[in-house]
Write a protein that holds these residues in place. Structure first.
Motif, short mmCIF file in Angstrom:
data_model
loop_
_atom_site.label_atom_id
_atom_site.label_comp_id
_atom_site.label_asym_id
_atom_site.label_seq_id
_atom_site.Cartn_x
_atom_site.Cartn_y
_atom_site.Cartn_z
N LYS A 138 0.70 -1.12 -0.06
CA LYS A 138 0.17 0.12 -0.05
C LYS A 138 0.78 1.49 -0.07
N ALA A 139 0.56 2.03 -1.10
CA ALA A 139 1.64 3.32 -1.06
C ALA A 139 0.64 4.26 -1.39
N PRO A 140 -0.16 4.94 -0.57
CA PRO A 140 -1.06 6.03 -0.90
C PRO A 140 0.00 7.25 -1.07
N LEU A 141 -0.41 7.89 -2.34
CA LEU A 141 0.13 9.13 -2.94
C LEU A 141 -0.45 10.47 -2.45
N THR A 142 -1.76 10.46 -2.06
CA THR A 142 -2.64 11.57 -2.05
C THR A 142 -3.24 11.41 -0.63
N PRO A 143 -3.91 12.52 -0.14
CA PRO A 143 -4.79 12.70 0.93
C PRO A 143 -6.05 11.66 0.77
N TYR A 144 -6.33 11.70 -0.52
CA TYR A 144 -7.68 10.84 -0.62
C TYR A 144 -7.52 9.27 -0.45
N ALA A 145 -6.17 8.97 -0.88
CA ALA A 145 -5.79 7.46 -0.87
C ALA A 145 -5.41 7.24 0.39
N SER A 146 -4.88 7.96 1.25
CA SER A 146 -4.53 7.91 2.62
C SER A 146 -5.61 7.72 3.53
N ASP A 147 -6.79 8.72 3.26
CA ASP A 147 -7.96 8.39 3.92
C ASP A 147 -8.97 7.11 3.74
N LYS A 148 -8.69 6.70 2.38
CA LYS A 148 -9.24 5.56 2.06
C LYS A 148 -8.68 4.35 2.87
N LEU A 149 -7.52 4.33 2.71
CA LEU A 149 -6.68 3.17 3.55
C LEU A 149 -6.92 3.27 4.92
N ALA A 150 -6.97 4.34 5.64
CA ALA A 150 -7.13 4.40 6.99
C ALA A 150 -8.32 4.07 7.52
N GLY A 151 -9.28 4.55 6.69
CA GLY A 151 -10.80 3.73 6.75
C GLY A 151 -10.92 2.21 6.68
N GLU A 152 -10.14 1.56 5.81
CA GLU A 152 -9.92 0.28 5.62
C GLU A 152 -9.38 -0.47 6.89
N HIS A 153 -8.43 0.42 7.70
CA HIS A 153 -7.83 0.12 8.66
C HIS A 153 -8.89 0.04 10.16
N TYR A 154 -9.73 1.05 10.05
CA TYR A 154 -10.57 1.27 11.18
C TYR A 154 -11.79 0.34 11.00
N LEU A 155 -12.11 -0.12 9.81
CA LEU A 155 -13.42 -1.11 9.49
C LEU A 155 -12.68 -2.27 10.01
N ASP A 156 -11.45 -2.77 9.92
CA ASP A 156 -10.95 -3.87 10.24
C ASP A 156 -10.79 -3.81 11.83
N PHE A 157 -10.49 -2.88 12.55
CA PHE A 157 -10.61 -2.66 13.96
C PHE A 157 -11.91 -2.77 14.55
N TYR A 158 -12.93 -2.15 13.82
CA TYR A 158 -14.24 -2.52 14.37
C TYR A 158 -14.70 -4.12 13.84
N ARG A 159 -14.43 -4.63 12.96
CA ARG A 159 -14.51 -6.07 12.73
C ARG A 159 -13.81 -6.81 13.97
#
Ligand code: NAD
Ligand code: UD2
Length: 307
Positions: A138-159
């Motif tokens: 994973k290599a997010p280059l933009t705030p958009y990509a960083s936010d989407k990836l962070a969202g995935e991490h949080y969803l995984d935490f809530y899972r």
């Protein structure tokens, strides 16, 4: 039949999903702040649809919208990568805080299933010819990509912590009816086709040899429906693409064929943070979901243009 919440449901992908849910007999709530979405994308006279105008960054409104629903399709976000480069603070509210609010409201109210619109942007730049699988770094280059990836991490935490069932889809480039061409930040197919239709000059950022894996919205909706409705959630993120790279120059040639010519095409400098090549390895998607029959690019363009 059950009631589902679609955040961003007045937008391009969201409104197509709303139509499919209603057609399948479900009740639908839409939460959208109409920053990009439009009321006219929604069948507001349908008694099984409830529209809530509000912001996913507002935890209280999200909690009200989530209460009592059977599942959530969380699509609300500022979809433009370039908008996030220009205004990282504002887009973070929609693209990350909104996701966290959805997770928290679901935890508090015991709603488990959530479909999440993640993005191929999280993989950053990979070489030409590479088919990107989900294990790619994973290599997010933009705030958009960083936010989407962070969202995935949080969803995984809530899972793990709270039993949420996130069905994470990493969309490659989606196109089709209702993609709004009116902003310079809009999806490239919506802009190019509208300008070709109106005979206005087309701007290509860079040499036009950058490639994308274009996926028709109707095909995507068939997958999102499964993500919401399948008895068993697929708990691994899946790429959504056809594993086919199309350059912007090839796309322009297709549009030119459909219209019997193109307006003037001008090349401008490439956008900062723009990804050069993006093509999905979709083996995991094929393994876990019933694949829709592919709407080929030319057919999708015809449907979009009403030709
Ligand atoms: P879109 O702009 O048409 O839809 C997004 C919707 O979210 C709009 O209706 C907008 O008004 C709404 N919205 C934005 N911020 C909001 C907020 N703070 N509160 C409430 N509503 C808000 O774009 P789209 O292409 O339909 O994108 C849908 C989702 O898919 C987004 O999460 C986007 O990041 C993701 N995605 C899209 C693509 C693509 O190629 N279109 C690719 C990858 C991921
Ligand atoms: C799209 C999605 C984004 C995302 C990603 C995943 C939109 C608006 N963006 O980003 O949400 O998750 O796909 O793969 O849907 N371009 C031009 N001229 C124009 C407009 C664009 O040359 O007038 C170029 C642009 O520089 C880029 C390509 O076209 O190289 C695609 O741009 P885009 O904004 O449609 O999509 P992308 O891939 O940045």
């Amino acid at each position: 039949m059950a009631e589902f919440l679609v955040t961003g449901g007045a937008g391009f992908i969201g409104s197509n999903l709303v139509d499919a849910l209603l057609a399948a007999g479900h009740d639908v709530r839409v939460l959208d702040n109409l920053s990009m979405g439009k009321r006219s994308n929604l069948p507001l006279d349908n008694p099984r649809l409830r529209f809530i105008e509000g912001d996913v960054a507002d935890a209280q409104i999200v909690a009200e919208a989530v209460a009592g629903c059977a599942g959530v399709a969380h699509l609300a976000a500022v979809a433009s990568v370039q908008a996030s480069v220009d205004d990282p603070v504002a887009t973070h509210q929609s693209n990350f805080i909104g996701t966290l609010n959805v997770c928290e409201a679901m935890r508090q109210q015991g709603v488990r299933r959530v479909v999440y619109a993640s993005s191929a942007a999280i993989y950053g730049n990979n070489g030409e010819g590479v088919a990107i699988d989900e294990a790619t770094a994973k290599a997010p280059l933009t705030p958009y990509a960083s936010d989407k990836l962070a969202g995935e991490h949080y969803l995984d935490f809530y899972r793990r912590q709270h039993g949420l069932e996130p069905a994470v889809f990493r969309f490659f480039n989606i196109f089709g009816p209702r993609q709004d061409p009116s902003s310079p930040y809009s999806g490239v197919i919506s802009i190019f086709t509208q300008r070709a239709q109106q005979g206005l000059p087309i701007s290509v950022f860079g040499d036009g040899e950058q490639t994308r894996d274009f996926f028709y919205v109707g095909d995507l909706v068939a997958l999102l429906m499964q993500g919401l409705l399948n008895q068993q959630a697929v708990l691994e993120p899946v790429n959504v693409g056809w594993s086919q790279a199309v350059s912007l120059n090839q796309l322009l040639a297709e549009i030119g064929t459909l219209y019997g010519g193109l307006p003037q095409v001008t090349h401008l400098p490439a956008r900062a943070g723009d990804i050069r090549h993006s093509r999905a390895d979709n083996s995991r998607l094929q393994a876990h979901y019933v694949m829709p029959e592919q709407t080929p690019l030319r057919e999708g363009l015809r449907l979009l243009l009403g030709l």
